[in-house]
Design a protein around this motif. Sequence first.
Motif, PDB file in Angstrom:
ATOM      1  N   ARG A   1      37.432  47.361  34.405  1.00 23.41           N
ATOM      2  CA  ARG A   1      36.194  46.725  34.762  1.00 23.41           C
ATOM      3  C   ARG A   1      36.543  45.847  36.294  1.00 23.41           C
ATOM      4  N   GLU A   2      37.675  45.187  36.135  1.00 17.82           N
ATOM      5  CA  GLU A   2      38.167  44.316  37.367  1.00 17.82           C
ATOM      6  C   GLU A   2      38.426  45.459  38.541  1.00 17.82           C
TER       7      GLU A   2
ATOM      8  N   THR B   1      39.851  46.035  30.409  1.00 20.97           N
ATOM      9  CA  THR B   1      39.437  45.081  31.302  1.00 20.97           C
ATOM     10  C   THR B   1      40.061  45.243  32.708  1.00 20.97           C
TER      11      THR B   1
ATOM     12  N   THR C   1      34.845  46.275  40.042  1.00 22.61           N
ATOM     13  CA  THR C   1      34.312  45.194  40.924  1.00 22.61           C
ATOM     14  C   THR C   1      35.117  45.014  42.135  1.00 22.61           C
TER      15      THR C   1
END
Length: 297
Positions: free
Chosen positions: A197-198, A194, A201
Motif C-alpha cells: 500500500r505504501e 502495508t 502511494t
Amino acid sequence: MGRCRSSASWSMVRRVLCQKGRSEDSSYGSNGGAALMGDWVHNLSVAWMAALVFGLSYVVAWWIHVLVARLAVGERGRAFKAVSPGMLPPLGIIFGLFVAFTAAQVWSDIDRANAAVSREASSLRAAVILSSSFPGEPEARLRGLVHRYIEEAVAQEWPMMAKHAADLRMTPRSLAEALRFTLALTPISNGQQTAQREMATAFGNALDARRQRILVSRSEVHPVKWLCLILQAVCALVAIAMVHSDNRLASAVTLAIFATGVAASILLIVSHDRPFTGDISVGAGALVQVMPANSDE
C-alpha cells in the motif's frame, strides 16, 4: 552496492552535463523569432548574460543622454529644466514595485520546481526502501524500473524541460509499469500488505510530483511584464536626463548609476526566469542521488 550506486550516479551526471552542453548549441521555440531569442538568452552563461544585459542598459542610457542633450537647447532646454525633480522618486518606486512583483513570480516558480523534484526523489526513495519487503525477483524488478525511470527522466525529460518541450501527455512507462507491478504483487503477511500500500502511494506521489515539475518547467515571465518593466525603466532614465539636462556630467553619472541598478534587477530576474534552463537552474541531482543500482550491475 554503494560503490555501484556511486559509479552509476557519476556516470549519469557526466552524461547529463554532456547532453546539456549539446542542447545549448541549438535553441528553438514554438512562438517564432521571439521564442528563439528568448531561448538563446536563457541558455547563455551567467557571465555572458550579465555582459549582454549591462551592455544593453548602458547603451540605452547613453543614447538617452545624447538625445536629451541635443534636444535641450533654447526653448526645449528651458522646458526640460522645468520638469520637477519630484517626479524621480515616484518613477523609481514604481520601477521597484514592478521588479518586486516580477521577482516574486520567479522565486515562486523556483521554489515550486525544487519542491517538486525533492518530493519526487523522496517518493522514489521510499518506494525503493519498501521494495525490500518483497525480496528476490520482485525487489530486483522494482529497483530496476525505478533506476530506468530516473535514467530516462534525467537524460530525456530534463533537456526537454529546458526547451519548454516537455509534455504531460508523455507517460513515463517505467514508473507506470512499476505502479502496475506493485499492485499486482500478492502479499503473504500484514507487513507486505502495508508495504504494498505504501509503495503504491509513493509511486502515485512520484507521478504527481513529475506532473508538477513539468508544469513549472513551462512557466516564465510574460512578455507583457517584461515590456512594462523595461518601459518604466526607460521613462525613469528619460526623466533623469531631462532633470539634469543643464549639467551633462551630472546627467551621465546619474544615468549610469540608475542603468546599473536596472541591469542588475533585470539580470537577477532573467537568470532565474526559467526554472530548468540556464546555468542557474533546478538540476536532477536529487533524483540521481536516490537512483538505485541497476539490477544488472
